[in-house]
Each structure stands twice: as C-alpha cells, then as structure tokens.
Design a protein around this motif. Structure first.
Motif, PDB file in Angstrom:
ATOM      1  N   ILE A 149       0.841  -1.213   0.000  1.00  8.81           N
ATOM      2  CA  ILE A 149       0.000   0.000   0.000  1.00  8.81           C
ATOM      3  C   ILE A 149       0.865   1.248   0.000  1.00  8.81           C
ATOM      4  CG2 ILE A 149      -1.626   1.348   1.386  1.00  8.81           C
ATOM      5  CD1 ILE A 149      -2.860  -1.325   2.287  1.00  8.81           C
ATOM      6  N   THR A 150       1.916   1.230   0.824  1.00  6.05           N
ATOM      7  CA  THR A 150       2.846   2.372   0.881  1.00  6.05           C
ATOM      8  C   THR A 150       3.521   2.587  -0.470  1.00  6.05           C
ATOM      9  OG1 THR A 150       3.268   1.939   3.237  1.00  6.05           O
ATOM     10  CG2 THR A 150       4.868   3.292   2.050  1.00  6.05           C
ATOM     11  N   LYS A 151       3.929   1.501  -1.087  1.00  6.90           N
ATOM     12  CA  LYS A 151       4.603   1.584  -2.381  1.00  6.90           C
ATOM     13  C   LYS A 151       3.670   2.161  -3.457  1.00  6.90           C
ATOM     14  CE  LYS A 151       7.136  -1.316  -5.664  1.00  6.90           C
ATOM     15  NZ  LYS A 151       7.607  -2.694  -5.948  1.00  6.90           N
ATOM     16  N   ILE A 152       2.421   1.698  -3.452  1.00  6.77           N
ATOM     17  CA  ILE A 152       1.458   2.193  -4.454  1.00  6.77           C
ATOM     18  C   ILE A 152       1.201   3.692  -4.269  1.00  6.77           C
ATOM     19  CG2 ILE A 152      -0.954   2.070  -5.191  1.00  6.77           C
ATOM     20  CD1 ILE A 152      -0.837  -0.945  -4.573  1.00  6.77           C
ATOM     21  N   ASN A 153       1.043   4.130  -3.021  1.00  7.20           N
ATOM     22  CA  ASN A 153       0.823   5.552  -2.761  1.00  7.20           C
ATOM     23  C   ASN A 153       2.017   6.389  -3.191  1.00  7.20           C
ATOM     24  OD1 ASN A 153      -1.811   5.382  -1.726  1.00  7.20           O
ATOM     25  ND2 ASN A 153      -1.057   4.831   0.330  1.00  7.20           N
ATOM     26  N   GLU A 154       3.230   5.859  -2.962  1.00  5.79           N
ATOM     27  CA  GLU A 154       4.432   6.573  -3.388  1.00  5.79           C
ATOM     28  C   GLU A 154       4.483   6.681  -4.910  1.00  5.79           C
ATOM     29  OE1 GLU A 154       7.655   4.437  -1.681  1.00  5.79           O
ATOM     30  OE2 GLU A 154       7.453   5.368   0.317  1.00  5.79           O
ATOM     31  N   ILE A 155       4.124   5.597  -5.596  1.00  2.00           N
ATOM     32  CA  ILE A 155       4.108   5.627  -7.060  1.00  2.00           C
ATOM     33  C   ILE A 155       3.084   6.649  -7.560  1.00  2.00           C
ATOM     34  CG2 ILE A 155       3.510   4.289  -9.119  1.00  2.00           C
ATOM     35  CD1 ILE A 155       4.708   1.839  -7.752  1.00  2.00           C
ATOM     36  N   LYS A 156       1.906   6.635  -6.949  1.00  2.28           N
ATOM     37  CA  LYS A 156       0.862   7.591  -7.357  1.00  2.28           C
ATOM     38  C   LYS A 156       1.321   9.033  -7.168  1.00  2.28           C
ATOM     39  CE  LYS A 156      -3.371   6.937  -6.202  1.00  2.28           C
ATOM     40  NZ  LYS A 156      -4.574   6.697  -5.362  1.00  2.28           N
ATOM     41  N   ASN A 157       1.953   9.313  -6.037  1.00  3.15           N
ATOM     42  CA  ASN A 157       2.446  10.673  -5.779  1.00  3.15           C
ATOM     43  C   ASN A 157       3.550  11.053  -6.758  1.00  3.15           C
ATOM     44  OD1 ASN A 157       0.679  11.036  -3.630  1.00  3.15           O
ATOM     45  ND2 ASN A 157       2.142  10.251  -2.105  1.00  3.15           N
ATOM     46  N   SER A 158       4.458  10.110  -7.034  1.00  3.67           N
ATOM     47  CA  SER A 158       5.556  10.391  -7.972  1.00  3.67           C
ATOM     48  C   SER A 158       5.024  10.640  -9.379  1.00  3.67           C
ATOM     49  CB  SER A 158       6.550   9.217  -7.978  1.00  3.67           C
ATOM     50  OG  SER A 158       7.143   9.050  -6.713  1.00  3.67           O
TER      51      SER A 158
END
Length: 220
Positions: A149-158
């Motif tokens: 979940i953390t990784k997906i949110n980071e990808i979305k923000n990037s």
C-alpha cells in the motif's frame, strides 16, 4: 373663194386640236411628275424612317446585348467568387472540425487512461486493505500488504509530480505507466525533439528513482 375659207376653217380646227393635245400632254406630264416626285419623297421618307428605326433597334440590341454580357460576366464572377468563398469556408470548417475532433480524441484518451490507471491502483489498495483487516491473515501477510500500500501511494504521488512537471515543459497531455522497474510515458504531441526527450527522462529519473534506460517515451 369659198374653197379657201373652207380650208382655213379646217386649218384652224387642226391647230386648235394640236394646241389642246399639247396642253393635255403638258398637264399630264406635270401631274405624273408630281405624283412620281411625291412617291419618291414618300419612299425616301420611308427609307429614312426605316434607317432610323433600324439604327435604333441595332443600338438597342447592342446596348441590351452589351449590358447582358457584362451583367452575365459580373454575375458569373460573383457566383464563382461566392462559390470559392463557400468552398474555402467549407474546407476551413472541415479542417477545424477535424482538428477539434482530433484534439478531443487525444484529450479523451488521456483522461480515460488516467482514470483507468487510478482505478487500478485504488482496487489494488482495497485488496491489500482487506488483507490487513482480515482476522485470518498472518502477520507476515499484513506486513507485506502494508508495504505494498505504501509503495502504491508513493508511485501515485511520484506520477502526479512528474506529470505536473512535464506539463510545465509545454506538454499539456501526458500519462505515465509503471510496470516494475520499467516506466513508460506517453505525451500528446506528434513529434518530440531530442532535448525534450532528455528533459522528460531527467524528470522521471529524479522523481521516481528510475534508470534512464528503463524510461520509454512515446507520442500520440
């Protein structure tokens, strides 16, 4: 003596007859000449009237014909000009419509693609959250779900940051897809310069911690 008188009477009668015949002939000639002269004058007048009439008719035809030709020429020119103007307007309208349709299709593509991408990330997060909230999940599974979940949110923000930065470079439409280490970006232009490619690669490499060789750029 009586014979002489008788001969004189005969001579007088003949003389009177000759004088009468001469007078009648003279009178007849005069009348004939007058009639002929009158007829000639009438014929001459008729010819003059005919000539005047013909001249007027010819002039009238020439004027009418000239005006008609000129009018027809003007009308043809006006019609051709109007037709040319109409054709130009029609062509411009078709070109503008095609351009507008093309721009609309591009806009729709990017809007739809971003919606589908964000929906996919939302569904992935929802799946991992179910693992976290399940009483049957192991602690290792919950920990893995949290990391994803953390990784997906980071990808979305990037992705959001990169697309905004790319827009500042003059690309109004762009979309980024991430598949593991490979990152693909599509920009809404027909052609792209090499220096623009380098700018986009630098933005993605910096914000998403990606290698240049793993960044792939395409146009639409």
């Amino acid at each position: 003596m009586k014979l002489l008188k008788k001969n004189q009477v005969i001579i007088y009668v003949i003389a009177i007859m000759l004088m009468t015949a001469g007078y009648l002939n003279y009178t007849t000639n005069q009348e004939g000449s007058s009639v002929q002269t009158s007829m000639q004058m009438e014929a001459s007048d008729d010819m003059q009237l005919a000539e005047v009439g013909d001249a007027r008719l010819v002039n009238s035809d020439e004027i009418v014909g000239g005006d008609t030709t000129e009018t027809n020429t003007v009308n043809m020119t006006d019609n051709q000009t109007a037709q040319t103007t109409t054709d130009d307007r029609t062509e411009n309208t078709i070109s503008q419509t095609a351009q507008t349709s093309s721009d609309t299709n591009k806009e729709d593509y990017f809007v739809k693609s971003k919606l589908e991408r964000d929906t996919m990330y939302s569904q992935m997060i929802e799946t991992y959250e179910k693992v976290l909230n399940s009483n049957h999940s192991l602690e290792t599974q919950k920990q893995s779900a949290t990391e994803e979940i953390t990784k997906i949110n980071e990808i979305k923000n990037s992705i959001m940051i990169c697309e905004n930065l790319i827009q500042t470079k003059g690309f109004q439409n762009s979309i980024i897809f991430v598949n593991g280490e490979s990152i693909s970006i599509i920009v809404g232009v027909q052609e792209i310069k090499q220096e623009e490619v380098a700018q986009i690669q630098n933005i993605i490499a910096r914000e998403m911690k990606a290698e240049i060789e793993n960044i792939h750029i395409a146009t639409k």
